[in-house]
Design a protein around this motif. Structure first.
Motif, PDB file in Angstrom:
ATOM      1  N   SER A  54       0.911  -1.077   0.312  1.00 37.51           N
ATOM      2  CA  SER A  54       0.000  -0.147   0.156  1.00 37.51           C
ATOM      3  C   SER A  54       1.058   0.563   0.343  1.00 37.51           C
ATOM      4  O   SER A  54       1.893   1.490   0.557  1.00 37.51           O
ATOM      5  N   ILE A  55       0.717   2.285  -0.776  1.00 32.32           N
ATOM      6  CA  ILE A  55       1.749   3.613  -1.126  1.00 32.32           C
ATOM      7  C   ILE A  55       0.945   5.094   0.398  1.00 32.32           C
ATOM      8  O   ILE A  55       1.738   5.213   0.807  1.00 32.32           O
ATOM      9  N   TYR A  56      -0.042   4.541   0.605  1.00 31.74           N
ATOM     10  CA  TYR A  56      -0.236   5.311   1.760  1.00 31.74           C
ATOM     11  C   TYR A  56      -0.285   4.749   3.245  1.00 31.74           C
ATOM     12  O   TYR A  56       0.418   5.399   3.886  1.00 31.74           O
ATOM     13  N   ALA A  57       0.628   3.179   3.301  1.00 29.39           N
ATOM     14  CA  ALA A  57       1.137   2.834   4.716  1.00 29.39           C
ATOM     15  C   ALA A  57       2.581   3.248   4.383  1.00 29.39           C
ATOM     16  O   ALA A  57       2.716   3.990   5.439  1.00 29.39           O
ATOM     17  N   ALA A  58       2.715   2.742   3.018  1.00 25.69           N
ATOM     18  CA  ALA A  58       4.560   3.007   3.083  1.00 25.69           C
ATOM     19  C   ALA A  58       4.560   4.873   2.870  1.00 25.69           C
ATOM     20  O   ALA A  58       6.063   4.629   3.549  1.00 25.69           O
ATOM     21  N   THR A  59       3.741   5.442   3.199  1.00 30.88           N
ATOM     22  CA  THR A  59       4.169   6.402   2.996  1.00 30.88           C
ATOM     23  C   THR A  59       4.452   6.912   4.166  1.00 30.88           C
ATOM     24  O   THR A  59       3.922   7.106   5.065  1.00 30.88           O
ATOM     25  N   PRO A  60       5.466   7.823   4.944  1.00 37.01           N
ATOM     26  CA  PRO A  60       6.302   8.306   6.110  1.00 37.01           C
ATOM     27  C   PRO A  60       4.617   9.773   6.758  1.00 37.01           C
ATOM     28  O   PRO A  60       4.105   9.978   5.779  1.00 37.01           O
ATOM     29  N   ASP A  61       4.153   9.003   7.766  1.00 44.85           N
ATOM     30  CA  ASP A  61       3.434   9.855   8.372  1.00 44.85           C
ATOM     31  C   ASP A  61       3.760  11.684   8.409  1.00 44.85           C
ATOM     32  O   ASP A  61       2.455  12.260   8.782  1.00 44.85           O
ATOM     33  N   GLY A  62       5.019  12.038   8.425  1.00 46.40           N
ATOM     34  CA  GLY A  62       5.708  13.342   8.459  1.00 46.40           C
ATOM     35  C   GLY A  62       4.221  13.775   7.544  1.00 46.40           C
ATOM     36  O   GLY A  62       3.489  15.266   6.800  1.00 46.40           O
ATOM     37  N   PHE A  63       4.468  13.032   6.063  1.00 43.94           N
ATOM     38  CA  PHE A  63       3.612  13.878   5.268  1.00 43.94           C
ATOM     39  C   PHE A  63       1.851  13.913   5.031  1.00 43.94           C
ATOM     40  O   PHE A  63       1.331  14.684   5.006  1.00 43.94           O
ATOM     41  N   TRP A  64       1.193  12.779   5.929  1.00 44.16           N
ATOM     42  CA  TRP A  64       0.456  12.981   5.621  1.00 44.16           C
ATOM     43  C   TRP A  64      -0.134  13.580   7.123  1.00 44.16           C
ATOM     44  O   TRP A  64      -1.681  14.381   7.271  1.00 44.16           O
ATOM     45  N   ALA A  65       1.014  14.496   8.179  1.00 45.74           N
ATOM     46  CA  ALA A  65       0.935  15.035   8.962  1.00 45.74           C
ATOM     47  C   ALA A  65       0.526  16.876   8.129  1.00 45.74           C
ATOM     48  O   ALA A  65      -0.284  17.674   8.431  1.00 45.74           O
TER      49      ALA A  65
END
Length: 149
Positions: free
Chosen positions: A24-35
């Motif tokens: 999953s691209i979403y699970a592998a993306t760093p948390d800093g991106f989502w924050a």
């Protein structure tokens, strides 16, 4: 603050490219991106809904939210994915390899549409046989009508 958060989110995702298969691209993306995306969207929506100064500030707030949405949509590009799009990418890769090797032919409509543009079934007068694909040997619009019969 929202634009800075968006910038930091994009930089965070860019600095952690995909190095192997990811389920999953979403699970592998760093948390800093989502924050950063979350902060940008919240700031943009708060300014657009509750702050009522000029239209320019509201436009910038809407632009911030739209940019955050585009950043999420462009996440495969930002993280360096080679295949982007709907469907099974590896199936498309297999089709390309099969077409290249001659094991699979593209549909006749694709061939029919591209043939006059890339090569001529008849050589032009004065065109040597080894130059069939050169631009000087391609049929012009007047010669295309004679080729179509």
């Amino acid at each position: 603050m929202g634009f800075v958060a968006l910038y930091l989110a994009i930089v965070s995702a860019y600095q952690s490219p995909a190095t192997a298969y990811e389920v999953s691209i979403y699970a592998a993306t760093p948390d800093g991106f989502w924050a950063g995306i979350g902060i940008a969207v919240v700031c943009g929506l708060l300014v657009a809904w509750f702050v009522t100064p000029t239209n320019r500030i509201r436009t910038l707030a809407i632009l911030l939210v739209a940019s955050a949405i585009v950043a999420v949509a462009a996440l495969p590009i930002i993280r360096g994915y080679f295949f982007v799009g709907a469907g099974d990418s590896l199936t498309h890769l297999g089709w390309m390899r099969d077409i290249e090797s001659g094991a699979l032919s593209p549909s006749i409509s694709c061939i029919r549409a591209s043939t006059p543009r890339c090569c001529s079934s008849r050589r032009s007068p004065g065109c040597p046989s080894n130059e069939r694909r050169s631009s000087s040997c391609l049929p012009t619009s007047s010669r295309l009508s004679s080729l179509r019969g």
